[in-house]
Design a protein around this motif. Structure first.
Motif, PDB file in Angstrom:
ATOM      1  N   GLN A   1       8.401  13.125 -23.247  1.00 22.77           N
ATOM      2  CA  GLN A   1       8.672  12.925 -21.831  1.00 22.77           C
ATOM      3  C   GLN A   1       9.731  13.900 -21.314  1.00 22.77           C
ATOM      4  O   GLN A   1       9.677  14.345 -20.170  1.00 22.77           O
ATOM      5  CB  GLN A   1       9.126  11.485 -21.578  1.00 22.77           C
ATOM      6  CG  GLN A   1       9.026  11.021 -20.134  1.00 22.77           C
ATOM      7  CD  GLN A   1       7.589  10.888 -19.666  1.00 22.77           C
ATOM      8  OE1 GLN A   1       6.678  10.802 -20.466  1.00 22.77           O
ATOM      9  NE2 GLN A   1       7.392  10.888 -18.355  1.00 22.77           N
ATOM     10  N   ASN A   2      10.688  14.241 -22.159  1.00 22.59           N
ATOM     11  CA  ASN A   2      11.823  15.051 -21.715  1.00 22.59           C
ATOM     12  C   ASN A   2      11.790  16.500 -22.187  1.00 22.59           C
ATOM     13  O   ASN A   2      12.533  17.337 -21.667  1.00 22.59           O
ATOM     14  CB  ASN A   2      13.131  14.409 -22.184  1.00 22.59           C
ATOM     15  CG  ASN A   2      13.415  13.096 -21.473  1.00 22.59           C
ATOM     16  OD1 ASN A   2      13.943  13.070 -20.378  1.00 22.59           O
ATOM     17  ND2 ASN A   2      13.039  11.992 -22.102  1.00 22.59           N
ATOM     18  N   ILE A   3      10.946  16.807 -23.182  1.00 24.28           N
ATOM     19  CA  ILE A   3      10.854  18.169 -23.692  1.00 24.28           C
ATOM     20  C   ILE A   3       9.441  18.728 -23.530  1.00 24.28           C
ATOM     21  O   ILE A   3       9.237  19.933 -23.516  1.00 24.28           O
ATOM     22  CB  ILE A   3      11.296  18.245 -25.169  1.00 24.28           C
ATOM     23  CG1 ILE A   3      12.756  17.806 -25.279  1.00 24.28           C
ATOM     24  CG2 ILE A   3      11.141  19.640 -25.743  1.00 24.28           C
ATOM     25  CD1 ILE A   3      13.302  17.818 -26.685  1.00 24.28           C
ATOM     26  N   GLY A   4       8.479  17.836 -23.376  1.00 22.47           N
ATOM     27  CA  GLY A   4       7.105  18.275 -23.206  1.00 22.47           C
ATOM     28  C   GLY A   4       6.382  18.508 -24.515  1.00 22.47           C
ATOM     29  O   GLY A   4       5.239  18.968 -24.528  1.00 22.47           O
TER      30      GLY A   4
ATOM     31  N   PHE B   1      15.029  20.966 -16.870  1.00 26.15           N
ATOM     32  CA  PHE B   1      15.198  21.502 -18.216  1.00 26.15           C
ATOM     33  C   PHE B   1      16.655  21.508 -18.687  1.00 26.15           C
ATOM     34  O   PHE B   1      16.941  22.027 -19.763  1.00 26.15           O
ATOM     35  CB  PHE B   1      14.634  22.922 -18.285  1.00 26.15           C
ATOM     36  CG  PHE B   1      13.136  22.966 -18.213  1.00 26.15           C
ATOM     37  CD1 PHE B   1      12.374  22.912 -19.369  1.00 26.15           C
ATOM     38  CD2 PHE B   1      12.492  23.043 -16.994  1.00 26.15           C
ATOM     39  CE1 PHE B   1      10.991  22.950 -19.304  1.00 26.15           C
ATOM     40  CE2 PHE B   1      11.117  23.076 -16.910  1.00 26.15           C
ATOM     41  CZ  PHE B   1      10.361  23.024 -18.069  1.00 26.15           C
ATOM     42  N   ASP B   2      17.536  20.935 -17.897  1.00 28.96           N
ATOM     43  CA  ASP B   2      18.950  20.928 -18.281  1.00 28.96           C
ATOM     44  C   ASP B   2      19.171  20.199 -19.599  1.00 28.96           C
ATOM     45  O   ASP B   2      19.995  20.609 -20.418  1.00 28.96           O
ATOM     46  CB  ASP B   2      19.792  20.268 -17.185  1.00 28.96           C
ATOM     47  CG  ASP B   2      19.850  21.114 -15.924  1.00 28.96           C
ATOM     48  OD1 ASP B   2      19.558  22.327 -16.024  1.00 28.96           O
ATOM     49  OD2 ASP B   2      20.174  20.577 -14.852  1.00 28.96           O
TER      50      ASP B   2
ATOM     51  N   ARG C   1      22.193  22.548 -26.940  1.00 28.20           N
ATOM     52  CA  ARG C   1      23.518  22.925 -26.445  1.00 28.20           C
ATOM     53  C   ARG C   1      24.304  23.769 -27.448  1.00 28.20           C
ATOM     54  O   ARG C   1      25.239  24.477 -27.070  1.00 28.20           O
ATOM     55  CB  ARG C   1      24.308  21.674 -26.082  1.00 28.20           C
ATOM     56  CG  ARG C   1      23.793  20.985 -24.824  1.00 28.20           C
ATOM     57  CD  ARG C   1      24.516  19.698 -24.549  1.00 28.20           C
ATOM     58  NE  ARG C   1      24.183  18.672 -25.525  1.00 28.20           N
ATOM     59  CZ  ARG C   1      24.663  17.423 -25.502  1.00 28.20           C
ATOM     60  NH1 ARG C   1      25.516  17.071 -24.555  1.00 28.20           N
ATOM     61  NH2 ARG C   1      24.307  16.547 -26.411  1.00 28.20           N
ATOM     62  N   ALA C   2      23.920  23.698 -28.711  1.00 28.27           N
ATOM     63  CA  ALA C   2      24.636  24.472 -29.731  1.00 28.27           C
ATOM     64  C   ALA C   2      24.132  25.908 -29.821  1.00 28.27           C
ATOM     65  O   ALA C   2      24.860  26.816 -30.229  1.00 28.27           O
ATOM     66  CB  ALA C   2      24.507  23.796 -31.090  1.00 28.27           C
TER      67      ALA C   2
ATOM     68  N   CYS D   1      15.036  23.951 -34.744  1.00 30.38           N
ATOM     69  CA  CYS D   1      15.620  22.849 -33.983  1.00 30.38           C
ATOM     70  C   CYS D   1      14.532  22.159 -33.165  1.00 30.38           C
ATOM     71  O   CYS D   1      13.541  22.769 -32.769  1.00 30.38           O
ATOM     72  CB  CYS D   1      16.713  23.387 -33.064  1.00 30.38           C
ATOM     73  SG  CYS D   1      17.539  22.122 -32.069  1.00 30.38           S
ATOM     74  N   ASN D   2      14.715  20.855 -32.922  1.00 33.11           N
ATOM     75  CA  ASN D   2      13.749  20.090 -32.136  1.00 33.11           C
ATOM     76  C   ASN D   2      14.041  20.160 -30.636  1.00 33.11           C
ATOM     77  O   ASN D   2      13.271  19.621 -29.829  1.00 33.11           O
ATOM     78  CB  ASN D   2      13.721  18.630 -32.590  1.00 33.11           C
ATOM     79  CG  ASN D   2      13.046  18.470 -33.935  1.00 33.11           C
ATOM     80  OD1 ASN D   2      12.023  19.094 -34.196  1.00 33.11           O
ATOM     81  ND2 ASN D   2      13.631  17.661 -34.800  1.00 33.11           N
ATOM     82  N   PHE D   3      15.163  20.798 -30.278  1.00 31.44           N
ATOM     83  CA  PHE D   3      15.453  21.051 -28.877  1.00 31.44           C
ATOM     84  C   PHE D   3      15.148  22.518 -28.578  1.00 31.44           C
ATOM     85  O   PHE D   3      15.166  23.372 -29.477  1.00 31.44           O
ATOM     86  CB  PHE D   3      16.912  20.732 -28.547  1.00 31.44           C
ATOM     87  CG  PHE D   3      17.215  19.263 -28.532  1.00 31.44           C
ATOM     88  CD1 PHE D   3      17.168  18.549 -27.350  1.00 31.44           C
ATOM     89  CD2 PHE D   3      17.538  18.592 -29.701  1.00 31.44           C
ATOM     90  CE1 PHE D   3      17.447  17.191 -27.319  1.00 31.44           C
ATOM     91  CE2 PHE D   3      17.819  17.239 -29.693  1.00 31.44           C
ATOM     92  CZ  PHE D   3      17.766  16.537 -28.494  1.00 31.44           C
ATOM     93  N   LEU D   4      14.896  22.818 -27.333  1.00 33.95           N
ATOM     94  CA  LEU D   4      14.461  24.158 -26.969  1.00 33.95           C
ATOM     95  C   LEU D   4      15.558  25.211 -27.146  1.00 33.95           C
ATOM     96  O   LEU D   4      16.668  25.040 -26.657  1.00 33.95           O
ATOM     97  CB  LEU D   4      13.981  24.176 -25.513  1.00 33.95           C
ATOM     98  CG  LEU D   4      12.618  23.536 -25.231  1.00 33.95           C
ATOM     99  CD1 LEU D   4      12.355  23.526 -23.742  1.00 33.95           C
ATOM    100  CD2 LEU D   4      11.510  24.266 -25.969  1.00 33.95           C
ATOM    101  N   HIS D   5      15.193  26.270 -27.826  1.00 32.28           N
ATOM    102  CA  HIS D   5      15.998  27.481 -27.875  1.00 32.28           C
ATOM    103  C   HIS D   5      15.296  28.477 -26.951  1.00 32.28           C
ATOM    104  O   HIS D   5      14.322  29.118 -27.339  1.00 32.28           O
ATOM    105  CB  HIS D   5      16.076  28.044 -29.294  1.00 32.28           C
ATOM    106  CG  HIS D   5      16.966  27.252 -30.197  1.00 32.28           C
ATOM    107  ND1 HIS D   5      17.433  27.752 -31.400  1.00 32.28           N
ATOM    108  CD2 HIS D   5      17.473  26.004 -30.094  1.00 32.28           C
ATOM    109  CE1 HIS D   5      18.197  26.840 -32.000  1.00 32.28           C
ATOM    110  NE2 HIS D   5      18.219  25.765 -31.220  1.00 32.28           N
TER     111      HIS D   5
END
Length: 259
Positions: free
Chosen positions: A41-44, A165-166, A171-172, A185-189
């Motif tokens: 829902q938040n990353i697609g 996309f904020d 964040r790292a 990473c499972n968050f977007l780079h």
């Protein structure tokens, strides 16, 4: 040891994110809190894919389109450690890809954001996100890109639930300490294009749509002028026809008087 500690912090952040996202979902619809995958829902995208036990609510329309595996990340072919020289070359390749893609996608509608995933984890590999100013632009792009062949790959665009996309960026990543998970990473780079290029692209887009508006206004003026001219000609013809009828009537009256 430090890497393990950092990884544990990243894992905790994942759990915190999942919990916060579930709470957000709960505020929208408390009955579906336990059924919606907050990562999707938040990353697609979700690392579990179709095997995920939670629901992936794919929207039927959205201002954001996800084009999976469109960017062929050159880092996949690298065996040596990424040096400054290689990093510069990677940026140049991204800039070329980004520029060509931007000019192609802006033809369907005005772009608000265009982002390219630099992750190597399978569920984020090569993903391109394009957010349009309107649903109409996104829908045009979706229809135009569906099943289109690009670099020997058949594109399978999909509407994405992500509109902000904020919270999707790691964040790292890009900080001095870096991301403990690196490219997996499972968050977007997000690999951003060069700042100057980005400014020029949005400037070109603005001029492109301003020119379209000017052409549209010019076309409307020509149409109005043609309609007015046609109307004047019809009025002139009608007036002459009426004058002709009046002349005939006058001649008839004159003949009657003579008789």
């Amino acid at each position: 040891m430090n890497n393990n500690l950092q990884r544990e912090k990243e894992d905790q952040r994942d759990r915190d994110f999942q919990r916060r996202a579930n709470n957000d979902t709960h505020r929208i619809n408390h009955n579906s809190q336990n059924n919606i995958c907050s990562f999707y829902q938040n990353i697609g995208a979700c690392r579990h894919g179709e095997m995920c036990v939670l629901d992936h609510c794919i929207p039927t329309f959205s201002r954001t389109i996800l084009i999976p595996q469109m960017y062929q990340n050159p880092k996949l072919k690298l065996k040596e450690r990424i040096s400054y020289t290689i990093e510069k070359e990677l940026q140049n390749q991204l800039d070329t890809f980004y520029k060509d893609l931007f000019y192609e996608l802006m033809k369907y509608g005005e772009i608000e954001e265009l982002m390219v995933s630099d992750n190597l984890t399978p569920h984020l590999l090569g993903h391109v996100y394009v957010k349009y100013v309107s649903d109409i632009g996104a829908n045009r792009a979706f229809k135009a890109l569906e099943n289109k062949l690009f670099n020997q790959t058949t594109l399978k665009p999909e509407f994405s639930p992500v509109v902000n996309f904020d919270g999707t960026r790691c964040r790292a990543n890009g900080t001095s300490r870096g991301c403990a998970r690196g490219d997996f990473c499972n968050f977007l780079h997000i690999r951003d294009p060069s700042p100057t290029l980005l400014i020029n692209l949005f400037k070109d887009q603005k001029e492109y749509y301003e020119d379209i508006e000017r052409q549209k206004e010019l076309s409307e003026k020509k149409t109005r002028y043609s309609d007015e001219k046609l109307s004047d000609e019809e009025n002139y013809k009608s007036k002459n026809d009426n004058n002709g009828e009046n002349d005939s009537y006058s001649d008839s009256q004159e003949d009657n008087v003579k008789k």
